[in-house]
Design a protein around this motif. Structure first.
Motif, PDB file in Angstrom:
ATOM      1  N   LEU A 178       0.831  -1.200   0.000  1.00 17.30           N
ATOM      2  CA  LEU A 178       0.000   0.000   0.000  1.00 17.30           C
ATOM      3  C   LEU A 178       0.872   1.259   0.000  1.00 17.30           C
ATOM      4  O   LEU A 178       0.586   2.224  -0.710  1.00 17.30           O
ATOM      5  CB  LEU A 178      -0.939   0.009   1.208  1.00 17.30           C
ATOM      6  N   ARG A 179       1.958   1.242   0.754  1.00 14.32           N
ATOM      7  CA  ARG A 179       2.868   2.398   0.776  1.00 14.32           C
ATOM      8  C   ARG A 179       3.541   2.592  -0.581  1.00 14.32           C
ATOM      9  O   ARG A 179       3.689   3.722  -1.053  1.00 14.32           O
ATOM     10  CB  ARG A 179       3.919   2.231   1.869  1.00 14.32           C
ATOM     11  N   GLU A 180       3.921   1.514  -1.216  1.00 13.76           N
ATOM     12  CA  GLU A 180       4.589   1.598  -2.514  1.00 13.76           C
ATOM     13  C   GLU A 180       3.650   2.103  -3.604  1.00 13.76           C
ATOM     14  O   GLU A 180       4.103   2.602  -4.627  1.00 13.76           O
ATOM     15  CB  GLU A 180       5.170   0.233  -2.901  1.00 13.76           C
ATOM     16  N   ALA A 181       2.346   1.985  -3.382  1.00 10.86           N
ATOM     17  CA  ALA A 181       1.369   2.433  -4.372  1.00 10.86           C
ATOM     18  C   ALA A 181       1.160   3.950  -4.347  1.00 10.86           C
ATOM     19  O   ALA A 181       0.422   4.483  -5.168  1.00 10.86           O
ATOM     20  CB  ALA A 181       0.031   1.725  -4.146  1.00 10.86           C
ATOM     21  N   ASN A 182       1.820   4.637  -3.406  1.00  6.46           N
ATOM     22  CA  ASN A 182       1.720   6.105  -3.305  1.00  6.46           C
ATOM     23  C   ASN A 182       0.278   6.590  -3.202  1.00  6.46           C
ATOM     24  O   ASN A 182      -0.140   7.498  -3.917  1.00  6.46           O
ATOM     25  CB  ASN A 182       2.427   6.781  -4.476  1.00  6.46           C
ATOM     26  N   LEU A 183      -0.467   5.978  -2.330  1.00  8.07           N
ATOM     27  CA  LEU A 183      -1.851   6.359  -2.102  1.00  8.07           C
ATOM     28  C   LEU A 183      -1.918   7.619  -1.236  1.00  8.07           C
ATOM     29  O   LEU A 183      -1.026   7.872  -0.419  1.00  8.07           O
ATOM     30  CB  LEU A 183      -2.598   5.215  -1.414  1.00  8.07           C
ATOM     31  N   THR A 184      -2.976   8.382  -1.411  1.00  9.89           N
ATOM     32  CA  THR A 184      -3.123   9.622  -0.654  1.00  9.89           C
ATOM     33  C   THR A 184      -4.143   9.458   0.469  1.00  9.89           C
ATOM     34  O   THR A 184      -5.033   8.612   0.406  1.00  9.89           O
ATOM     35  CB  THR A 184      -3.598  10.763  -1.580  1.00  9.89           C
ATOM     36  N   GLY A 185      -3.996  10.272   1.507  1.00 10.82           N
ATOM     37  CA  GLY A 185      -4.997  10.342   2.558  1.00 10.82           C
ATOM     38  C   GLY A 185      -4.839   9.356   3.693  1.00 10.82           C
ATOM     39  O   GLY A 185      -5.665   9.332   4.599  1.00 10.82           O
TER      40      GLY A 185
END
Length: 198
Positions: A175-182
């Motif tokens: 999830l961190r590697e996917a560069n998700l926001t919020g």
């Protein structure tokens, strides 16, 4: 204690925390059961609807994660989790409405896969474990419970005793590697009830 450093609690960060979102009256009534510990697929017949309740709605753009009373995630977030083929998790399409704008690529995430995994000797509560009538103040996970469950069945789960959702470090990394926001994550052994205000 060995699992306390392997599991994380999902939280909003400052991006999504700048807004308060809530279910609109047009939201499917079945979505009122998102805290259920079983699938609600038969109850949900239509999309959810969420509106911006607080924050500058003129500047609002959805993040990949918003913490309403439930967990609201983007299509990108959903795709990351679906790659793990996780048990006991459903997604329900939900529209976010702000003024005249509508975003359709979001989902309520319903995690109904659960384990009774609070270590009662090391965790701190305000209340009683009888009928799970307590507020969780600090958490430690019971290795005697989790050791018996294969990792693929406990990558993401909800505590049966408390509506806290836990993510294993392998899922958190992706999830961190996917560069998700919020969103942000706080490791279980670093979490306490006061962490919400940090």
């Amino acid at each position: 204690m060995k699992y306390d450093s392997q599991y994380y609690i999902l939280r909003e960060n400052h991006e999504s925390g700048a807004y308060m979102l809530g279910q609109d009256e047009d939201s499917d009534e079945g979505l009122e059961h998102l805290m259920s510990l079983r699938s609600i697929k038969r109850r949900v017949l239509g999309p959810g609807v969420v509106e911006v309740l607080e924050g500058d709605s003129n500047k609002f753009t959805p993040c990949d994660y918003h913490e309403t009373a439930e967990q609201l995630v983007s299509e990108k977030f959903r795709q990351v989790l679906q790659a793990f083929n996780l048990p006991g998790m459903d997604f329900y399409q939900t529209n976010i409405v702000s003024g005249s704008k509508t975003w359709t690529e979001h989902y309520y995430m319903h995690i109904w896969h659960h384990h009774r995994a609070i270590h009662k000797g090391r965790s701190k509560i305000d209340g009683t474990y009888i009928d799970d009538d307590f507020i969780l103040e600090s958490l430690s996970l019971d290795e005697n419970v989790l050791d018996k469950i294969p990792l693929e069945e406990r990558l993401v789960f909800r505590l049966e005793e408390d509506p806290t959702f836990l993510f294993h470090e392998t899922v958190v990394q992706v999830l961190r590697e996917a560069n998700l926001t919020g969103l942000s994550f706080l490791r279980v052994d670093e979490w306490s009830i006061g962490s919400a205000f940090e």
